[in-house]
Design a protein around this motif. Structure first.
Motif, PDB file in Angstrom:
ATOM      1  N   ALA A   1      26.888 -12.307 -11.357  1.00  0.00           N
ATOM      2  CA  ALA A   1      26.575 -13.351 -10.386  1.00  0.00           C
ATOM      3  C   ALA A   1      25.617 -12.970  -9.104  1.00  0.00           C
ATOM      4  O   ALA A   1      25.147 -13.706  -8.087  1.00  0.00           O
ATOM      5  CB  ALA A   1      27.927 -13.440  -9.705  1.00  0.00           C
ATOM      6  N   ALA A   2      25.734 -11.302  -8.979  1.00  0.00           N
ATOM      7  CA  ALA A   2      24.624 -10.970  -8.111  1.00  0.00           C
ATOM      8  C   ALA A   2      23.335 -10.615  -8.368  1.00  0.00           C
ATOM      9  O   ALA A   2      22.285 -10.686  -7.933  1.00  0.00           O
ATOM     10  CB  ALA A   2      25.463  -9.639  -7.750  1.00  0.00           C
ATOM     11  N   SER A   3      23.447 -11.093  -9.468  1.00  0.00           N
ATOM     12  CA  SER A   3      21.127 -11.364  -9.505  1.00  0.00           C
ATOM     13  C   SER A   3      20.542 -12.175  -8.974  1.00  0.00           C
ATOM     14  O   SER A   3      21.298 -13.090  -9.393  1.00  0.00           O
ATOM     15  CB  SER A   3      20.945 -11.038 -11.177  1.00  0.00           C
ATOM     16  OG  SER A   3      21.642 -13.100 -11.958  1.00  0.00           O
ATOM     17  N   ALA A   4      18.960 -12.098  -9.061  1.00  0.00           N
ATOM     18  CA  ALA A   4      18.555 -13.171  -8.380  1.00  0.00           C
ATOM     19  C   ALA A   4      18.123 -14.374  -8.970  1.00  0.00           C
ATOM     20  O   ALA A   4      18.156 -15.369  -8.613  1.00  0.00           O
ATOM     21  CB  ALA A   4      16.969 -12.656  -8.270  1.00  0.00           C
ATOM     22  N   VAL A   5      18.594 -14.825 -10.306  1.00  0.00           N
ATOM     23  CA  VAL A   5      18.819 -15.604 -11.368  1.00  0.00           C
ATOM     24  C   VAL A   5      19.952 -16.191 -10.895  1.00  0.00           C
ATOM     25  O   VAL A   5      19.610 -17.486 -10.649  1.00  0.00           O
ATOM     26  CB  VAL A   5      18.395 -14.713 -12.942  1.00  0.00           C
ATOM     27  CG1 VAL A   5      18.793 -16.337 -13.923  1.00  0.00           C
ATOM     28  CG2 VAL A   5      17.187 -13.885 -12.809  1.00  0.00           C
ATOM     29  N   ARG A   6      20.559 -15.539 -11.011  1.00  0.00           N
ATOM     30  CA  ARG A   6      22.203 -15.932 -10.582  1.00  0.00           C
ATOM     31  C   ARG A   6      22.424 -16.524  -9.689  1.00  0.00           C
ATOM     32  O   ARG A   6      22.621 -17.962  -9.226  1.00  0.00           O
ATOM     33  CB  ARG A   6      22.996 -15.292 -10.894  1.00  0.00           C
ATOM     34  CG  ARG A   6      23.731 -15.575 -12.010  1.00  0.00           C
ATOM     35  CD  ARG A   6      24.248 -16.348 -13.211  1.00  0.00           C
ATOM     36  NE  ARG A   6      25.379 -17.433 -12.474  1.00  0.00           N
ATOM     37  CZ  ARG A   6      26.611 -16.666 -13.064  1.00  0.00           C
ATOM     38  NH1 ARG A   6      26.585 -16.020 -14.024  1.00  0.00           N
ATOM     39  NH2 ARG A   6      27.843 -17.243 -12.951  1.00  0.00           N
ATOM     40  N   LEU A   7      21.596 -15.841  -8.514  1.00  0.00           N
ATOM     41  CA  LEU A   7      21.819 -16.868  -6.874  1.00  0.00           C
ATOM     42  C   LEU A   7      20.671 -18.099  -6.825  1.00  0.00           C
ATOM     43  O   LEU A   7      21.186 -18.768  -6.119  1.00  0.00           O
ATOM     44  CB  LEU A   7      21.421 -15.268  -6.017  1.00  0.00           C
ATOM     45  CG  LEU A   7      21.904 -14.305  -5.841  1.00  0.00           C
ATOM     46  CD1 LEU A   7      21.253 -12.986  -4.902  1.00  0.00           C
ATOM     47  CD2 LEU A   7      23.213 -14.645  -5.234  1.00  0.00           C
ATOM     48  N   THR A   8      19.984 -17.978  -7.782  1.00  0.00           N
ATOM     49  CA  THR A   8      18.593 -18.794  -7.669  1.00  0.00           C
ATOM     50  C   THR A   8      19.548 -19.988  -8.221  1.00  0.00           C
ATOM     51  O   THR A   8      19.836 -21.429  -8.076  1.00  0.00           O
ATOM     52  CB  THR A   8      17.868 -19.186  -8.568  1.00  0.00           C
ATOM     53  OG1 THR A   8      16.559 -17.589  -7.341  1.00  0.00           O
ATOM     54  CG2 THR A   8      16.654 -20.158  -8.666  1.00  0.00           C
TER      55      THR A   8
END
Length: 185
Positions: free
Chosen positions: A113-120
């Motif tokens: 959930a903290a990855s840039a992909v999930r944040l996007t």
């Protein structure tokens, strides 16, 4: 108008990522499809995840444009907005190679959930929910925020159904569900 190298990379990535999956597609495959080099790729993107984010941002922009276009065309009529969104969902599901929602797919492939992909993904979903809340605002519902959450769930279900069901059935189901939830028409 000539397409920039960065846009060519995103175009190639979008096509490949959506057809084959984010993790399944290598940077080398994107570079080959875009007709460029690794050096050029890394001038534009620090990592593959940065390219995945750019791909998702482009898909988010396309969905936002569609929803905002529906809002503008509906001239303040929430039911008309949902009719237009339903039609867009049905049309999107009819596209050759439709493989469901790119955001749901990305979330499945990037569980952190903290990855840039999930944040996007999260940012786009937050935009959608806030926009749904604005759409239903004129209806005077007791909890427009909860209704927006429910509309997002319906949208997600429609995107999954689009992968499995007929487009016209998907559009009709989305519209019926939105109407039942909002009490419109």
């Amino acid at each position: 108008m000539k397409t920039s190298i960065r846009d060519r990379l995103i175009d190639a990535a979008t096509e490949l990522f959506y057809a084959e999956g984010l993790r399944a597609v290598s940077v080398d495959k994107v570079i080959e499809r875009a007709g460029t080099t690794k050096v050029t790729f890394y001038r534009h993107f620090k990592s593959k995840d940065d390219l995945v984010v750019a791909h998702l941002e482009r898909r988010a922009e396309q969905e936002r444009d569609g929803i905002l276009g529906a809002i503008a065309a509906a001239e303040g009529d929430p039911d008309r907005v949902f009719q237009l969104i339903a039609a867009q969902l049905g049309e999107f599901a009819c596209l050759q190679g439709f493989r469901g929602c790119p955001f749901i797919n990305a979330a499945a492939e990037y569980p952190d959930a903290a990855s840039a992909v999930r944040l996007t993904v999260d940012a786009h979903r937050a935009w959608c929910k806030a926009t749904f809340e604005e759409i239903v605002g004129p209806l005077g519902l007791p909890d427009a925020h909860a209704v927006a959450d429910d509309l997002m769930l319906i949208r997600d279900g429609a995107m999954v159904a689009g992968y499995l069901d007929a487009a016209d059935a998907l559009a009709a189901s989305f519209l019926r569900s939105a109407r039942a939830l909002t009490g419109s028409r």
